[in-house]
Design an enzyme around this catalytic site. Structure first.
Site, PDB file in Angstrom:
ATOM      1  N   GLU A  84      -5.642  -3.066  12.437  1.00 15.85           N
ATOM      2  CA  GLU A  84      -5.201  -3.835  11.364  1.00 15.85           C
ATOM      3  C   GLU A  84      -6.289  -4.949  11.163  1.00 15.85           C
ATOM      4  O   GLU A  84      -6.654  -5.441  10.315  1.00 15.85           O
ATOM      5  CB  GLU A  84      -3.859  -4.382  11.351  1.00 15.85           C
ATOM      6  CG  GLU A  84      -2.832  -3.361  11.614  1.00 15.85           C
ATOM      7  CD  GLU A  84      -2.819  -2.234  10.614  1.00 15.85           C
ATOM      8  OE1 GLU A  84      -3.429  -2.503   9.521  1.00 15.85           O
ATOM      9  OE2 GLU A  84      -2.457  -0.901  11.076  1.00 15.85           O
ATOM     10  N   GLU A 119     -10.085   3.767   6.109  1.00 14.79           N
ATOM     11  CA  GLU A 119      -9.139   4.227   7.273  1.00 14.79           C
ATOM     12  C   GLU A 119      -9.893   5.162   8.262  1.00 14.79           C
ATOM     13  O   GLU A 119      -9.972   4.690   9.575  1.00 14.79           O
ATOM     14  CB  GLU A 119      -8.131   5.361   6.751  1.00 14.79           C
ATOM     15  CG  GLU A 119      -7.015   4.538   5.831  1.00 14.79           C
ATOM     16  CD  GLU A 119      -6.610   3.292   6.747  1.00 14.79           C
ATOM     17  OE1 GLU A 119      -6.666   3.059   7.794  1.00 14.79           O
ATOM     18  OE2 GLU A 119      -5.664   2.468   5.796  1.00 14.79           O
ATOM     19  N   HIS A 156      -9.543  -4.091   9.721  1.00 13.75           N
ATOM     20  CA  HIS A 156      -9.431  -3.799   8.368  1.00 13.75           C
ATOM     21  C   HIS A 156      -9.812  -4.988   7.688  1.00 13.75           C
ATOM     22  O   HIS A 156     -10.463  -4.879   6.330  1.00 13.75           O
ATOM     23  CB  HIS A 156      -7.977  -3.388   7.943  1.00 13.75           C
ATOM     24  CG  HIS A 156      -7.779  -2.089   7.745  1.00 13.75           C
ATOM     25  ND1 HIS A 156      -8.564  -1.101   7.569  1.00 13.75           N
ATOM     26  CD2 HIS A 156      -6.561  -1.161   8.369  1.00 13.75           C
ATOM     27  CE1 HIS A 156      -7.977   0.104   7.292  1.00 13.75           C
ATOM     28  NE2 HIS A 156      -6.704  -0.006   7.824  1.00 13.75           N
ATOM     29  N   GLU A 184       0.744  -1.337  -0.008  1.00 16.72           N
ATOM     30  CA  GLU A 184      -0.114   0.143   0.044  1.00 16.72           C
ATOM     31  C   GLU A 184       0.910   1.212   0.062  1.00 16.72           C
ATOM     32  O   GLU A 184       1.997   1.374   0.763  1.00 16.72           O
ATOM     33  CB  GLU A 184      -0.730  -0.041   1.364  1.00 16.72           C
ATOM     34  CG  GLU A 184      -1.756   0.821   1.319  1.00 16.72           C
ATOM     35  CD  GLU A 184      -2.934   1.222   2.327  1.00 16.72           C
ATOM     36  OE1 GLU A 184      -2.888   0.324   3.252  1.00 16.72           O
ATOM     37  OE2 GLU A 184      -3.990   2.086   2.232  1.00 16.72           O
TER      38      GLU A 184
HETATM   39  N1  TRP Z   1      -3.077   0.839   5.695  1.00 17.42           N
HETATM   40  C1  TRP Z   1      -2.272   0.960   6.693  1.00 17.42           C
HETATM   41  C2  TRP Z   1      -3.133   1.290   8.208  1.00 17.42           C
HETATM   42  O1  TRP Z   1      -3.777   2.119   8.137  1.00 17.42           O
HETATM   43  C3  TRP Z   1      -1.231   2.148   6.358  1.00 17.42           C
HETATM   44  C4  TRP Z   1      -0.170   2.294   5.630  1.00 17.42           C
HETATM   45  C5  TRP Z   1      -0.460   2.774   4.366  1.00 17.42           C
HETATM   46  C6  TRP Z   1       0.937   1.735   5.532  1.00 17.42           C
HETATM   47  N2  TRP Z   1       0.560   3.038   3.768  1.00 17.42           N
HETATM   48  C7  TRP Z   1       1.552   2.376   4.007  1.00 17.42           C
HETATM   49  C8  TRP Z   1       1.688   1.047   6.281  1.00 17.42           C
HETATM   50  C9  TRP Z   1       3.031   2.163   3.939  1.00 17.42           C
HETATM   51  C10 TRP Z   1       3.009   0.738   5.973  1.00 17.42           C
HETATM   52  C11 TRP Z   1       3.763   1.194   4.786  1.00 17.42           C
HETATM   53  O2  TRP Z   1      -3.150   0.473   8.785  1.00 17.42           O
HETATM   54 ZN    ZN Z   2      -5.651   1.639   8.514  1.00 14.49          ZN
END
Ligand code: TRP
Ligand code: ZN
Length: 863
Positions: A302, A324, A305, A133
């Site tokens: 997490e 989020e 999610h 991500e």
């Molecule tokens: N999706 C992750 C969360 O909110 C966060 C996230 C987005 C992330 N980009 C990232 C974590 C890059 C690590 C590196 O839980």
């Molecule tokens: Zn998140």
């Protein structure tokens, strides 16, 4: 939604930058993916990735075949078994393809060992891991790297490591290989792979419908003893999501991996969550109460999610708050339930104000759903996360608990397996509750923090609240429109009894009045209870009234808020008029502190003085240019005055909060320690660290050891130097504790010493600057020490700029994030602004500056 409101909300995009992506430009993909097969032959310098992907043209959006891909060496490609030669450019490839379903095969080579950006496939201390991500999968293979393309994945890993993990369920494994299959269609950003010399701490969980799930927390050998709390938090999260949201886990295994080199907190990859090790590993000796609470909250986040993000994902990255904001809201609910709703709400509002209000009131302000971006990684912000969660809290307040539950049930039923939008989300609420949310939608489109002005009138038993809302302009949004603001109000009569319990006033106009009838006397209103909307309340009132609410309000948030406002008023007067704190504040504080019916965690929060950055923003809002040194000095003076006033209570409290028996991380014990620490902080102003020194020597847990060491350092004049060295010698082999050691000495430095201490620490052999935790430990501490960072000669700005220039080519994501240290530029005097602009200008001029950092610097400079 009505057209006009949607249009009004979707105002002019700020200065259309080259390379920007626009929400309005969304087009469905030209091809869908039915199946993905990946084979990895892992080697540090030359990993081979073979992909076999079934594509199908999308008849609704026909177009040329294009795949994303960055930094990949293409070894060969074929379509339906016949070799092809695609056109490869810096950001992907195009290729002629049949107008029917086909199989794409490609082999690429990548070098995980050379990947210091920690995005895509990289190595951390000999272990392979991934972070996809938002757009990291394109650094692993050519693919339509966008969240609306979802597919089941089968992954084969070949490596000489004992452990090889990917998403989904394990299929088979042998010497040097393992295969995984994830049956749940997912976008590429949820792909994950981990391989290395890892050990698991394991448990099991039986879901409500009887599915047996193997739970594993994977860590490097030696860390096995620090996983129990994370595992326990995971089981509680799984149960809670079943009980409260009716959501069950959907695979036979749930793996969590802790890695030391990680750009953010953690990542929700399907069935294989990857965590920054600081949010997994804990022992009483090495982790603080705060660490434990963060671990619990992030493990939950997490895990949650899995439904809000994975089963239902985002159509495009503009919809980021869909997953989020909602998942933060869910983890906040969870923590509230596990610990204390009142304390959690106060903590969340403190964070919201410190980070999101700060963002919203500066050059980086953007809507919860942005309308354009250059680099999506720059939009994982407090606005998307924290304000996104507040917006959901308001929705719930407006439709009620039952309406919220019905809407969520409908959301899961209707959109499971889909990539959804904010429109889908709001429609579900409209359909489930019959409410028109067209005006409410502005919360997603309009940036900036609304100001809510309140005045009152009382006559003949009628009490009227006059409310007025306005939102200052933000970059690209000069004009603002009224938003739906749920204002929770209660009324107290002069003897402290509640005469009108909490009522939600729904404000929809720019100006609106609400009347309460039949009152026997002029009431004292408690407004914005529970912080019912993310706004700034502007209401002139007396210290006596605030003290009255601190004593009598039945709403715990507003009770705390009354004390907070009192303290802020006092501090403003101390900074601007050199005033002495008034008796109303000090006496109210003492009464509150002596009230043993109040939760110690609550009392600890009430005793904590407003921070320097908060005061700088408050002064700026009131039209005064903040002087960081004056704020620091005034806050220090107030601490001393409060300590003097409470000197009769503090030692007893400090003793009373000393728990017998071994350390436990539960909320009750943590609350006592927090109050004990608050007392120690004040006692230190009276005894120059004598009590703190004793505590440093006797503490048997990190919360008390670190808390006391911080107090000792705060005395200044070299006090605590020996303890600091001893701390280092004791903990030099524990990287997470050494991060604290770096931070603490900067956080507690005298303002004129912070930059020098930080500079000296950059020369320390343990300053492993390529590790994001270590870099943030040092520079995050400097940036959050307002008087130290904003020193008048600009030395701290320059130091940070030098290091951001150095870090950018290595890790653009972490560099870009740290530029937010400068986002408050608009608050300060002309000299400081010039110095900040010069430092930012140097960063902007660095050769080859990343897209990430140049976007941030450009926005801060108003470009
Ligand atoms: N999706 C992750 C969360 O909110 C966060 C996230 C987005 C992330 N980009 C990232 C974590 C890059 C690590 C590196 O839980
Ligand atoms: Zn998140």
């Amino acid at each position: 939604m009505t057209e006009s409101v949607a249009q009004a909300a979707a105002q002019a995009a700020p200065g259309a930058a080259p390379g920007a992506v626009y929400l309005a430009d969304y087009r469905a993909p030209s091809h869908w993916v039915d199946e993905v097969h990946l084979t990895f032959r892992l080697a540090p310098g030359a990993t081979r990735v073979r992909a076999r992907i079934r594509f199908r043209p999308n008849p609704e959006a026909p177009g040329p075949f294009r795949l994303d891909g960055e930094g990949l060496t293409l070894i060969g490609a074929a379509i339906d078994g016949r070799p092809v030669s695609p056109d490869v450019d810096a950001r992907g490839l195009t290729c002629a393809v049949p107008d029917a379903p086909f199989t794409w095969e490609a082999e690429v080579e990548i070098a995980p060992e050379a990947n210091t950006a920690l995005e895509g496939l990289y190595m951390s201390k000999g272990m392979y891991c991934t972070q996809c991500e938002a757009e990291g999968f394109r650094k692993i293979t050519f693919y339509p790297d966008r969240p609306d393309v979802m597919a089941p994945f089968t992954v084969r890993i070949e490596a000489d490591t004992p452990v090889m993990l990917s998403n989904g369920d394990p299929v088979a494994q042998g010497a040097g290989w393992a295969e995984w299959h994830d049956p749940w269609p997912k976008p590429a950003y949820l792909f994950a792979l981990v391989a290395g010399d890892l050990v698991a701490v394991s448990d099991r969980f039986t879901t409500a419908s009887g599915r047996e799930v193997a739970l594993n927390v994977w860590v490097r050998p030696g860390d096995e003893g620090k996983c129990d709390y994370a595992l326990d938090a995971l089981k509680r999260s799984m149960r809670w999501d079943e009980e409260v949201y009716g959501r069950e886990y959907d695979l036979s295994v749930f793996n969590i991996v802790a890695v030391d080199d990680f750009n953010m907190g953690a990542m929700e990859n399907k069935g294989l969550n990857i965590f920054n090790s600081r949010y997994v590993l804990a022992s009483p000796q090495t982790a603080t109460d705060r660490d434990y609470e963060m671990i619990e909250g992030i493990i939950a986040h997490e895990y949650f999610h899995n439904w809000t993000g994975n089963r239902i994902t985002c159509r495009d990255w503009f919809q980021l708050c869909l997953k989020e904001g909602l998942t933060v809201f869910r983890d906040q609910q969870f923590t509230g339930e596990m610990r204390s709703h009142a304390v959690k709400r106060i903590d969340d509002v403190l964070l919201l104000r410190a980070r999101q209000f700060r963002e919203d009131n500066g050059p980086l302000a953007h809507p919860v759903r942005p309308e354009n971006y250059i680099e999506i990684n720059n939009f994982y912000t407090a606005t998307v996360y924290e304000k996104g969660a507040e917006v959901i809290g308001m929705l719930k307040r407006l439709v009620g608990d039952d309406g919220y539950r019905r809407a969520l049930d409908l959301y899961f039923a209707r959109h499971d397996g889909e990539a959804a939008t904010i429109e889908d989300w709001l429609t579900v609420f409209e359909d489930a509750t019959g409410r028109d949310l067209s005006q409410f939608k502005r919360w997603y489109a309009q940036a900036g923090t609304p100001r809510l002005e309140v005045s009152e009138e009382y006559r003949d038993g009628r009490f009227t609240l006059h409310l007025r809302q306005h939102t200052p302009p933000t970059p690209g949004q000069p004009e603002k429109h009224p938003q739906v603001i749920p204002v929770a109000v209660g009324l107290l009569n002069p003897n402290g009894d509640e005469v009108v319990p909490t009522t939600i006033l729904e404000m929809t106009e720019a100006e609106q009045s609400f009347t309460f009838e039949g009152l026997a006397a002029r009431p004292v209103p408690s407004i914005l209870r529970g912080f019912s909307a993310p706004v700034i309340l502007e209401r002139r009132t007396t210290p006596e009234e605030r003290a009255f609410l601190l004593a009598h309000d039945t709403d715990p948030f507003n009770k705390w808020e009354a004390g907070r406002q009192l303290a802020k008023d006092v501090l403003v007067d101390m900074v601007t008029r050199d005033a002495e704190p008034g008796g109303a504040y000090l006496d109210a504080l003492e009464r509150m502190l002596r009230d043993d019916t109040l939760d110690p965690a609550f009392r600890a929060l009430a005793l904590r003085l407003p921070g320097e950055d908060d005061m700088a923003q408050t002064l700026h809002d009131a039209g005064t240019t903040p002087d960081p040194d004056a704020i620091h000095a005034a806050r220090r003076r107030l601490e001393a005055r409060v300590a003097q006033h409470l000197r009769g209570v503090l030692p007893g409290l400090y003793e009373a909060m000393n728990l017998p028996g071994p350390y436990t991380p539960d909320a009750k014990a943590a609350g006592c320690r927090a109050l004990r620490q608050a007392a120690l902080t004040l006692i230190t102003r009276l005894d120059d660290g004598a009590t703190a020194a004793r505590q440093v020597a006797s503490a048997d847990n990190m919360t008390e050891e670190l808390g006391a060491l911080g107090c000792l350092l705060s005395v200044g004049n070299g006090a605590g130097g020996e303890a600091l060295s001893a701390f280092y010698r004791r903990w030099r082999h524990d990287r997470l504790v050494i991060d604290k050691w770096f931070s603490l000495q900067i956080a507690q430095a005298m303002p004129d010493r912070a930059a020098e201490i930080a500079r000296d620490l950059t020369r320390h052999p343990d300053f492993d600057w390529k590790n994001p935790n270590r870099f943030r430990a040092l520079f995050g501490a400097l940036a959050t020490h307002p008087a130290g960072f904003h020193r008048a000669d600009g030395a701290a700005y320059d130091l940070l700029a030098d290091w951001l220039i150095r870090l950018d080519p290595v890790n653009p994501q972490t560099t870009a994030r740290m530029t937010t240290a400068f986002e408050t530029i608009g608050r300060y005097d002309a000299d400081r602004q010039d110095l900040m602009r010069a430092a930012l200008g140097r960063i902007a001029a660095a050769p080859g500056l990343s897209r990430d950092t140049s976007e941030m610097v450009g926005r801060i400079l108003g470009g």
